[in-house]
Design a protein around this motif. Structure first.
Motif, PDB file in Angstrom:
ATOM      1  N   THR A 121       0.839  -1.199   0.000  1.00 27.03           N
ATOM      2  CA  THR A 121       0.000   0.000   0.000  1.00 27.03           C
ATOM      3  C   THR A 121       0.876   1.252   0.000  1.00 27.03           C
ATOM      4  O   THR A 121       0.622   2.209  -0.732  1.00 27.03           O
ATOM      5  N   PHE A 122       1.906   1.212   0.824  1.00 29.29           N
ATOM      6  CA  PHE A 122       2.824   2.354   0.917  1.00 29.29           C
ATOM      7  C   PHE A 122       3.423   2.661  -0.462  1.00 29.29           C
ATOM      8  O   PHE A 122       3.388   3.788  -0.943  1.00 29.29           O
ATOM      9  N   LEU A 123       3.943   1.612  -1.094  1.00 31.41           N
ATOM     10  CA  LEU A 123       4.612   1.832  -2.383  1.00 31.41           C
ATOM     11  C   LEU A 123       3.614   2.212  -3.473  1.00 31.41           C
ATOM     12  O   LEU A 123       3.947   2.950  -4.397  1.00 31.41           O
ATOM     13  N   TYR A 124       2.394   1.702  -3.358  1.00 32.36           N
ATOM     14  CA  TYR A 124       1.362   2.074  -4.323  1.00 32.36           C
ATOM     15  C   TYR A 124       1.125   3.595  -4.271  1.00 32.36           C
ATOM     16  O   TYR A 124       1.015   4.262  -5.309  1.00 32.36           O
ATOM     17  N   MET A 125       1.088   4.135  -3.037  1.00 31.65           N
ATOM     18  CA  MET A 125       0.896   5.585  -2.878  1.00 31.65           C
ATOM     19  C   MET A 125       2.046   6.347  -3.548  1.00 31.65           C
ATOM     20  O   MET A 125       1.837   7.355  -4.217  1.00 31.65           O
ATOM     21  N   VAL A 126       3.264   5.848  -3.346  1.00 34.33           N
ATOM     22  CA  VAL A 126       4.424   6.535  -3.930  1.00 34.33           C
ATOM     23  C   VAL A 126       4.374   6.438  -5.455  1.00 34.33           C
ATOM     24  O   VAL A 126       4.667   7.393  -6.173  1.00 34.33           O
ATOM     25  N   LYS A 127       3.961   5.264  -5.942  1.00 33.90           N
ATOM     26  CA  LYS A 127       3.881   5.078  -7.393  1.00 33.90           C
ATOM     27  C   LYS A 127       2.835   6.009  -8.003  1.00 33.90           C
ATOM     28  O   LYS A 127       3.049   6.609  -9.053  1.00 33.90           O
ATOM     29  N   MET A 128       1.701   6.151  -7.322  1.00 33.96           N
ATOM     30  CA  MET A 128       0.620   6.974  -7.861  1.00 33.96           C
ATOM     31  C   MET A 128       0.907   8.464  -7.744  1.00 33.96           C
ATOM     32  O   MET A 128       0.595   9.246  -8.622  1.00 33.96           O
ATOM     33  N   PHE A 129       1.473   8.878  -6.581  1.00 30.56           N
ATOM     34  CA  PHE A 129       1.576  10.313  -6.314  1.00 30.56           C
ATOM     35  C   PHE A 129       3.013  10.839  -6.309  1.00 30.56           C
ATOM     36  O   PHE A 129       3.232  12.040  -6.260  1.00 30.56           O
TER      37      PHE A 129
END
Ligand code: SF4
Ligand code: SF4
Lengths: 194, 286
Positions: A121-129
């Motif tokens: 989830t953490f990395l998904y946020m970084v990937k998206m934003f």
């Protein structure tokens, strides 16, 4: 020839290829470990681990792949570096833990903790934003981890969330990075090889 | 003294949960004539989740920021201890292995030669500006304030990567606090882990570690704990279950002692969950 080890759990298969993979990925000299337990003595997570670090290292040496990869040890590990700093043999224990997480994920073993979900989830946020969207991280993780159903923890965190919000500590909108597309490409390229 | 200028990397937390750290950092840097030029369009360093699950990603995310700094001709000053280690680790690994450096350049689609130096702002203030200079500039000594300097993990470990201070008994923050007129206490949990990356994943573990640290600080007679990391702050300030020790950033205290205005520090101090205002008021500092 398969080598087997008789343990309290019965006969277990030793897999030398697993030992080799961990050593290669972590660039660490596991063979140097002489079980002095300096690592486990100062480990802040050991009290919640299936096996404290020195035991886990022995199991990796012996190639007890399933037992190692199905344990919670490397998921609980806080990467605090206390063990590696104190190890008299300069074994990069934290890199061993990193290698085990990578291998476990590669083989689709999610283990018994929710920590793979947290990291994803953490990395998904970084990937998206491009940056961590903290409010998004908290909400998405709370829902998907099922923590939303645990009332006591939920109440505690909701109260805390309101306090933080009132103090202007939780940004509502996600952060912005202009190079978002480029960061997405970094993710795509490095996950192919990771 | 030549003007000190750095490329400033606040890190994600300083834009939301650790706003007070960012605000106080700017005020304090200004009071010390340190120029902080925020890195253009910086991104997240990947933190623990990066290195825990994908080694190349854990190098590429910090490297993009380092490349931006290199292009601007600046060294980097970092506020967050976790980002600090990720940046230092990236430099450390890329210096050792040129093939890897080229690989990372191809991932970030930017050149990075590895020439950017990385410092934590605590080092910039205490080492580069220097304690003697800071002493001269103190307007409001933090007299009678007993403080536990908390370093946690990533400033001091791994020592060969961060090269910050002694990994078991660091003194840099203690010495800074003493220079500001406060009394740093000796205690057992300076470099114990606060639970960092388990912040949301395992609150039970974080709570135990935080309670142990806070109790140790109280036992040593500390009236507040001082941090140099937004994650340590988040854990210590919000996850205490048995104590109510105020936790305050080193930049807030430095700014206060150097004569920050009430309209400045009132904004920071209001953002804490366990407010440090009562103890600061009792000592006549605000
Ligand atoms: S500290 Fe090092 S040598 Fe000692 S048990 Fe741990 S890994 Fe082995
Ligand atoms: S890095 Fe992991 S294994 Fe090592 S001491 Fe910290 S929590 Fe324990």
């Amino acid at each position: 020839m398969t080598v087997q080890l008789v343990t309290e759990k019965g006969k277990e298969k030793c897999d030398p290829a697993f030992t080799k993979e961990v050593m290669e990925r972590s660039h660490s000299h596991l063979e140097r470990c002489y079980q002095c337990i300096a690592c486990s003595s100062g480990c802040p997570g050991a009290y919640q681990m299936d096996y404290p670090p020195h035991q886990l290292l022995r199991m990796v040496q012996l190639g007890l792949k399933d037992r190692v990869l199905d344990s919670n040890t490397f998921w609980i590990c806080l990467s605090c570096e206390t063990c590696a700093t104190r190890c008299p043999n300069d074994i990069e224990i934290v890199l061993v833990m990193d290698a085990l997480r990578e291998i476990a994920l590669k083989e689709g073993r999610k283990g018994t903790t929710k920590l793979p979900l947290f990291h994803a989830t953490f990395l998904y946020m970084v990937k998206m934003f491009g940056k961590v969207y903290e409010l998004g991280l908290i909400l998405v993780y709370t829902i998907f981890s099922g923590n939303i159903l645990k009332l006591k923890g939920l109440m505690r965190d909701a109260v805390l969330g309101v306090k933080m919000f009132m103090r202007g500590k939780l940004a509502i909108l996600p952060p912005r990075v202009k190079g978002k597309a480029q960061i997405k490409r970094i993710f795509q390229l490095s996950s192919k090889t990771g | 003294m030549a003007k000190i200028k750095y490329g400033y990397y606040p890190g994600c937390s300083l834009e939301s949960t650790a706003k007070e750290y960012d605000l106080s950092m700017h005020v304090t840097a200004k009071l010390l004539d340190v120029e902080l030029a925020e890195l253009h369009d910086w991104n997240c360093c990947g933190a623990s989740s990066g290195h825990c699950t994908n080694y190349e990603l854990s190098l590429a995310l910090p490297a993009r920021n380092l490349a931006i700094a290199e292009k601007a001709g600046l060294n980097v000053a970092v506020a967050c201890a976790a980002c600090y280690l990720r940046f230092k680790q990236t430099n450390h690994d890329l210096k050792k292995n040129d093939t890897l450096r080229q690989k990372v350049e191809s991932l970030i689609e930017m050149p990075y030669k590895g020439n950017v130096e990385v410092k934590h702002l605590l080092e910039v203030f205490a080492k580069e500006v220097g304690l003697e200079e800071i002493k001269k500039r103190v307007k409001k000594p933090l007299k009678g304030l007993k403080l536990a300097a908390y370093y946690g993990c990533y400033l001091v470990r791994p020592p060969d990567v961060t090269q910050f201070d002694d990994p078991e008994q660091p003194m840099l923050m203690d010495n800074l606090l003493a220079a500001l007129g406060a009394e740093p206490v000796e205690y057992t949990h300076k470099v114990e882990c606060c639970g960092g990356s388990l912040l949301l994943g395992r609150v039970d573990i974080v709570q135990k570690l935080v309670d142990d640290i806070c109790q140790a600080a109280l036992d040593a007679g500390a009236q507040a704990i001082v941090t140099a990391c937004p994650l340590c702050m988040a854990n210590l300030d919000t996850r205490q279950s048995k104590t109510k020790v105020p936790v305050i950033h080193f930049s807030e205290l430095t700014g206060l002692a150097l004569g920050a205005e009430p309209k400045q520090y009132n904004v920071w101090l209001k953002k804490h969950i366990n407010s440090p205002a009562p103890i600061l008021k009792a000592k006549g500092l605000i």
